[in-house]
Design an enzyme around this catalytic site. Structure first.
Site: not given
Ligand code: ADP
Ligand code: MG
Length: 139
Positions: A11, A51, A114, A117, A128
């Site tokens: 990211k 997304y 974070n 992905h 994807e």
């Molecule tokens: P992952 O990437 O672990 O699969 P998700 O698919 O639930 O997680 O969410 C997609 C992305 O959205 C996350 O990687 C993160 O960057 C962001 N995200 C998810 N939940 C939150 C939250 N509660 N607050 C801020 N950003 C979030």
């Molecule tokens: Mg996800």
């Protein structure tokens, strides 16, 4: 049966912080083979589409803004049990909950930013990968 492919992005914040090399090293050392890779930047429309499953959630707009804020590395990865093993390697979505030694524990700066992905299913890995790579870009 678990599939052999998963999709990842490094990211924008991890790219900006110069962690591409370290993260790719972790990916290779964990046994993943790179099948396709691209250094690119998502437009707002592309990030919104990628997304779209999160549309309507409180973090969606901030996530789209962040994911289109700078270049990313997109990659298609191969390994037995790819989706699950890659999610183990990257750790929990919230870096505060990510296990020691995971990519997100090491390089995430917040829940939104974070670091990486990782696909959540074989089906989504294919969707994807198709979002980023044509057949001739996969090896
Ligand atoms: P992952 O990437 O672990 O699969 P998700 O698919 O639930 O997680 O969410 C997609 C992305 O959205 C996350 O990687 C993160 O960057 C962001 N995200 C998810 N939940 C939150 C939250 N509660 N607050 C801020 N950003 C979030
Ligand atoms: Mg996800």
């Amino acid at each position: 049966m678990a599939g052999k492919l998963t999709f990842t992005m490094i990211k924008p914040r991890a790219v900006k912080d110069n962690h591409i090399g370290e993260i790719l090293k972790m990916i290779n050392e964990a046994g993943f083979v790179i099948k396709a890779m691209k250094f690119t930047k998502l437009s707002v429309d592309q990030a919104s589409a990628f997304y779209v499953v999160h549309q309507g959630k409180p973090f969606y707009e901030k996530l789209v803004e962040f994911m289109s804020s700078g270049p990313i590395v997109a990659a298609l990865l191969e390994k037995e049990n790819a989706v699950e093993d890659f999610r183990q390697l990257i750790g929990a979505t919230n870096p505060e909950n990510a296990a020691e030694g995971t990519v997100r524990k090491l390089y995430a700066t917040s829940m939104t930013e974070n670091a990486v992905h990782g696909s959540d299913s074989d089906e989504n890995a294919m969707i994807e990968a198709d979002f980023f790579f044509s057949k001739t870009e996969r090896f």
